[in-house]
Design an enzyme around this catalytic site. Sequence first.
Site, PDB file in Angstrom:
ATOM      1  N   HIS A   1       1.005  -1.257   0.265  1.00  0.00           N
ATOM      2  CA  HIS A   1      -0.307   0.011   0.437  1.00  0.00           C
ATOM      3  C   HIS A   1       0.990   1.085   0.033  1.00  0.00           C
ATOM      4  O   HIS A   1       2.174   1.901   0.958  1.00  0.00           O
ATOM      5  CB  HIS A   1      -0.939   0.496   1.147  1.00  0.00           C
ATOM      6  CG  HIS A   1      -1.971   0.842   1.399  1.00  0.00           C
ATOM      7  ND1 HIS A   1      -2.307   2.065   0.938  1.00  0.00           N
ATOM      8  CD2 HIS A   1      -3.209   0.323   1.258  1.00  0.00           C
ATOM      9  CE1 HIS A   1      -3.099   1.842   0.251  1.00  0.00           C
ATOM     10  NE2 HIS A   1      -4.420   1.297   0.680  1.00  0.00           N
TER      11      HIS A   1
ATOM     12  N   ARG B   1      -0.507   4.579  -0.444  1.00  0.00           N
ATOM     13  CA  ARG B   1      -1.618   4.850   0.492  1.00  0.00           C
ATOM     14  C   ARG B   1      -1.415   6.379  -0.845  1.00  0.00           C
ATOM     15  O   ARG B   1      -1.557   7.858  -0.806  1.00  0.00           O
ATOM     16  CB  ARG B   1      -0.928   6.423   1.759  1.00  0.00           C
ATOM     17  CG  ARG B   1      -0.052   5.434   2.548  1.00  0.00           C
ATOM     18  CD  ARG B   1      -0.881   4.378   3.166  1.00  0.00           C
ATOM     19  NE  ARG B   1      -0.436   3.468   4.388  1.00  0.00           N
ATOM     20  CZ  ARG B   1      -1.492   2.601   4.955  1.00  0.00           C
ATOM     21  NH1 ARG B   1      -2.611   2.603   4.268  1.00  0.00           N
ATOM     22  NH2 ARG B   1      -1.278   2.265   5.558  1.00  0.00           N
TER      23      ARG B   1
ATOM     24  N   GLY C   1      -0.880  -1.681  10.733  1.00  0.00           N
ATOM     25  CA  GLY C   1      -0.152  -1.922   9.904  1.00  0.00           C
ATOM     26  C   GLY C   1       1.463  -1.866  10.011  1.00  0.00           C
ATOM     27  O   GLY C   1       1.717  -0.529  10.673  1.00  0.00           O
TER      28      GLY C   1
ATOM     29  N   ASP D   1       2.388  -6.719   2.814  1.00  0.00           N
ATOM     30  CA  ASP D   1       1.903  -6.287   3.287  1.00  0.00           C
ATOM     31  C   ASP D   1       1.925  -4.387   3.610  1.00  0.00           C
ATOM     32  O   ASP D   1       1.665  -4.380   5.075  1.00  0.00           O
ATOM     33  CB  ASP D   1       1.287  -7.689   4.335  1.00  0.00           C
ATOM     34  CG  ASP D   1      -0.162  -6.445   4.821  1.00  0.00           C
ATOM     35  OD1 ASP D   1      -1.170  -6.318   3.675  1.00  0.00           O
ATOM     36  OD2 ASP D   1      -0.657  -7.135   5.550  1.00  0.00           O
TER      37      ASP D   1
ATOM     38  N   ASP E   1      -9.699  -5.544   0.609  1.00  0.00           N
ATOM     39  CA  ASP E   1      -8.006  -5.319   1.674  1.00  0.00           C
ATOM     40  C   ASP E   1      -9.518  -5.668   2.814  1.00  0.00           C
ATOM     41  O   ASP E   1      -9.440  -4.712   3.895  1.00  0.00           O
ATOM     42  CB  ASP E   1      -7.476  -3.852   1.248  1.00  0.00           C
ATOM     43  CG  ASP E   1      -6.443  -3.216   1.990  1.00  0.00           C
ATOM     44  OD1 ASP E   1      -6.109  -4.666   2.683  1.00  0.00           O
ATOM     45  OD2 ASP E   1      -5.673  -2.727   1.918  1.00  0.00           O
TER      46      ASP E   1
END
Length: 421
Positions: free
Chosen positions: A65, A67, A327, A308, A156
Amino acid sequence: METHIIIKNVRVVDTGGSFNGKKIDLRIKKGVITEIGTGLENKSALVLDKKGSYISPGWMDGQAHFRDPGMELKEGLERGLHACAAGGFTDVAVLPSTSPPVDNKSAVSYLITRGAEYNIACDPHPLGCVSEGRQGKHLAELYDMSNAGAIGFYDDKPIERVGLLKMALEYLSPSGAVVLSDANEEDLNPGASMHEGETSTALGLTGSPSESETIRLQRDIEILSYTGGRLHIPVISTQGGVKLIKQAKKRGLAITASTTPHHLTFIDEDLLSFDGTFRVSPPLRSKADRKALRTALADGVINSVVSDHRPESIESHDVEFALSPNGISGIESVFAALCTACPDLDLARLVDSISNATRRIYQLPELHIELNVPAKITWFTPKQKFLSPKISGGVNNPWKNQELSGVVYGTINGERIHLND
């Protein structure tokens, strides 16, 4: 950057390739492997030579990810791809849970086009949402997103509606595209922030039991058995989950699974200091679960390892534990974290788990080191110790400044090259 390169005295790790296990020199011209042998002449090339080094087909991360769009202050696509290349990845599957979410062909095209503009040695491969707006109600534009370049479909998070998972598996079955869904029954212990066990009891925190994974996984496996299609479980965290995946594969179901470096490294006891860096979903489990994951990775029950990668800014991360977001970041540390956590894991299996195993999950062509093919290569050594760098924008990196084993020297993707210091 040079377009004529020679990598000298390297051992090839390439299961299924013609040069697997051999020590060679490799010539790359204009992004193509043009010569493989020994004692290759320099001929004004950029020579890359490290004692005891290896090369393999370029690695691929199965989910990260960055963002982008919507939360670029936490990282952004450009910095994320730099961190990928530094970590040895020539390819990365990009998560769709952005703002707005990647639930249409324009959003898919945006990520592919932006990635190409940056000219970094790692290519982004978007995942599209299963449902419109990630709301879990109606199927998104799966066909259009697939044509635009989406390699798989994932909200997700868990797919709550049985009917939605059924429709997605049935709709995508003819094309062979894969559906991803988290194995997590969130309603079993709402508000859980870690694994349920002695540590959560000692800390007075609500825990997520192992059954939250196995209950949902049993349900989804039976739906897959009923509908057909291909299902991927992004992160397996429990020994019970490993057992269910193994049984489903024996039944002949098209199911695959991944885990992460942090689930192979850390356990619930690492949260005793209330460090929000270790708050992840699914949570870090027990020592017995970690041991089961390591065994399942070695045996191939777990197909691949994914970063991840979920970077956080100091503003979002530097809060009390109860407010910490789930996360971990550290995509640049994946290889070293794996080598350190699993020192007895066969190197060929380790490399496959972060390269071609990921491509098989997404039905992308496998890469091999052969003559007259585009050069997608990772250059590395598994034993050398070093301090893990911080390249990603995420401050939530548990490996930052930790001594690890396993160094990535560089990443070559055609004429794009990333060399680490």
